[in-house]
Design an enzyme around this catalytic site. Structure first.
Site, short mmCIF file in Angstrom:
data_model
loop_
_atom_site.label_atom_id
_atom_site.label_comp_id
_atom_site.label_asym_id
_atom_site.label_seq_id
_atom_site.Cartn_x
_atom_site.Cartn_y
_atom_site.Cartn_z
N GLU A 195 0.83 -1.22 0.00
CA GLU A 195 0.00 0.00 0.00
C GLU A 195 0.86 1.26 0.00
O GLU A 195 0.49 2.28 -0.58
CB GLU A 195 -0.97 0.01 1.19
N HIS A 210 3.41 6.49 -5.13
CA HIS A 210 3.02 6.74 -6.53
C HIS A 210 2.02 7.91 -6.58
O HIS A 210 2.16 8.85 -7.38
CB HIS A 210 2.40 5.45 -7.11
#
Length: 595
Positions: free
Chosen positions: A389, A395
């Site tokens: 996660e 990202h």
């Protein structure tokens, strides 16, 4: 592992801080009403866009609305997920969903208007009005959808149906998260207790086979009891996909799902074909499992138990975080700095509490930061989920930092790359820093199982989706029997003849929430294959790959997903990345069988 009977018992530093979105509910309400006003303003542009300047005003206002709406929606979604039983949060979310329909209705005129506009005329507007340059790629991309956009009236009608079309998915969500009560199992004191998802995840890996069997039977019991209801919701979801694809003139539901990412159907089909051509190592792994567990018959509840007995390291959340930071060090200091901030600034909701949404996810909110939901259990799986996660989180954060709002959100297609690169780097670090041969075996076993879950199982799910949608497209009715037959056949094909079927196996389809997001799961497998390639190169010390990978994390959706990946050296239009990752799996199984 800390167990909490209520959310209030969880220490503040292990709960996310939603005040970063709204410091109090009155600010949420103010934005909510502001959006209602902006939606009315947007509706007034219908029929009034005559020049570049008005077009720019419309797009700017729409982006401003979208920014606020994402905050409003995310806030109540995260509130609901803290405790799905809380009716006040649920009511906020219902309001946000209704608002979403209003917004969508207010802007539904735009796509038909745009596509009715001559492309040269639009380019003229872009040249005349400086601000339109920002929207240029998006505007021109819209022409790709020309054949799939309906008339203004039809688009308006469809947008009104938004809530109704999400009924199958919402119904399954309610059954799965709020209504389902699992059967009872025996605890260590011989008492009967009600099974929870968290307990199931632990018990299905228990070394005591009778405990696994009991948990397995109890877990499937409510799904089988509700089989007809769930088959109806799934069939409804599939028919909606098929009908929408037809209404919008796509050749098939699959091609409609792939269109946005500009992914050719062959990428999906190659994935399934290449996997089935290289399935032998997975069958070999089933054999190893049967021998290692010394069983006469291998059953589904034997497929998750670690094959290395007596090694179940307990890893506290603090320790897990430290291990993750060390494991991801090859990604550089900026990356590690961001991960430290995630923990210190409370982006993460750590513990499992009653009513909390199950599983784990990352939600990036442009203009705020990512939020990560975990149900951390102080074990190896939880360590990997954390790294996974956090990959999504970084990202999101990097894309939001380096991209304007319009291209900051990355496509789901590339999403699983960042999360899986982290897992591969982490397993590599753990294997290199472990001297105990039993723990090494356990880690190898864990990686093989994870490979199986993220790659093979998802490809099997992807094939299930393809087959069920194809039947619906031919007008074949979908029901429990049809779902059972397809699922059982695929399960046998992927897992091999070693597995002896309990009656529960064929009901596997009934508990998969991903089936309500059409043709989504294959992206786990393509993402996994891409990540294996990238992580291998990064670990070999390939500087160019590391640099292109970090650039990729900053790219959001500034290009089509297949193009973004090509820049890192991964070409998914060829079967090579899939075949390479399957070769890696064969090596892992080989090494595991040797030791």
């Amino acid at each position: 592992m800390p167990t909490h009977t209520s959310r209030s018992e969880v220490p503040a530093n292990e709960k996310w801080n939603l005040e970063d979105i709204y410091s109090d509910i009155s600010k949420w309400e103010a934005d909510f009403h502001e959006i209602e006003k902006i939606a009315v303003k947007l509706k007034e542009f219908d029929g009034a866009i005559q020049d570049g300047q008005t077009l720019f005003q419309f797009l700017k206002t729409k982006e401003e609305l979208s920014y606020k709406f994402n905050h409003v929606y995310a806030y109540c979604m995260l509130k609901v997920d803290e405790d799905t039983r809380d009716t006040s949060s649920q009511s906020l979310l219902d309001q946000a969903k209704s608002l979403s329909v209003k917004v969508s209705a207010a802007t539904s005129f735009f796509m038909p208007f745009l596509l009715g506009l001559d492309e040269e005329k639009l380019k003229g507007y872009i040249t005349e009005v400086e601000g339109l340059k920002y929207f240029e790629e998006d505007l021109l991309e819209s022409y790709r959808y020309k054949a799939h956009v309906l008339s203004k009236e039809q688009e308006e009608l469809l947008s009104q149906l938004g809530e109704s079309l999400s009924v199958p998915s919402n119904t399954f969500g309610m059954i799965n998260n709020a209504d389902i009560k699992f059967g009872e199992v025996t605890d260590e004191n011989g008492e009967k207790v009600e099974l929870t998802r968290g307990m199931y995840a632990k018990l299905i890996e228990d070394e005591d086979r009778e405990k696994r069997r009991e948990a397995y039977k109890a877990y499937y019991k409510p799904y089988i009891a509700s089989k007809n209801t769930i088959a109806t919701t799934l069939s409804g979801a599939i028919k909606n996909n098929v009908t929408l694809a037809k209404i919008r003139h796509y050749p098939s539901a699959l091609e409609k799902a792939l269109f946005g990412d500009k992914v050719p159907k062959e990428v999906y089909e190659n994935l399934i074909t290449a996997t089935k051509e290289n399935i032998a190592p997975l069958h070999k792994y089933s054999q190893i499992r049967k021998e290692k567990l010394q069983l006469d018959e291998l059953r589904q509840y034997d497929l998750s138990v670690p094959l290395v007995k007596g090694v179940k390291p307990e890893i506290s959340y603090e320790e897990a975080y430290e291990k993750m930071l060390k494991g991801l060090a090859p990604l550089g200091e900026e990356y590690i700095g961001m991960l430290k901030e995630f923990k210190e600034s409370r982006y993460i909701d750590v513990r499992e509490t009653p009513g909390k949404r199950s599983g784990a996810y990352n939600l990036g909110i442009y203009g705020v930061h990512p939020y990560i939901l975990l149900n951390h259990r102080d074990d190896l799986d939880s360590l990997f989920t954390l790294a996974h996660e956090c990959g999504h989180g970084v990202h999101s954060k990097l894309s939001a930092k380096h991209q304007p709002q319009i291209t900051a959100r990355y496509s789901i297609f590339v999403a699983e790359v960042a999360s899986t690169v982290n897992e591969v780097l982490l397993i590599n670090y753990l294997l290199n820093n472990e001297s105990d041969p039993e723990v090494r075996k356990h880690l190898l076993n864990h990686f093989i199982d994870q490979f199986k879950g993220t790659f093979f199982t998802q490809v099997m799910f992807a094939e299930f989706e393809m087959k069920t949608h194809e039947l619906a497209e031919k007008g074949v009715p979908l029901n429990v029997e049809v779902f059972n037959r397809i699922y059982a056949d695929l399960f046998r094909e992927y897992n091999g003849d070693e597995v002896v079927f309990d009656d529960e196996v064929k009901f596997g389809w009934s508990r998969i929430p991903h089936f309500y997001r059409p043709f989504y799961v294959y992206k786990y497998a393509t993402g996994f294959a891409s990540a294996i390639h990238l992580a291998t190169k990064i670990l070999e010390g390939n500087k160019a790959t590391l640099e292109s990978y970090l650039e990729f994390l900053k790219s959001g959706s500034s290009d089509y997903p297949l193009e973004l990946l090509k820049k890192t050296g991964v070409d998914l239009t060829s079967p090579a990345p899939i075949e390479n990752s399957l070769k890696r799996f064969a090596e892992l199984v080989e090494e595991f069988s040797r030791i």
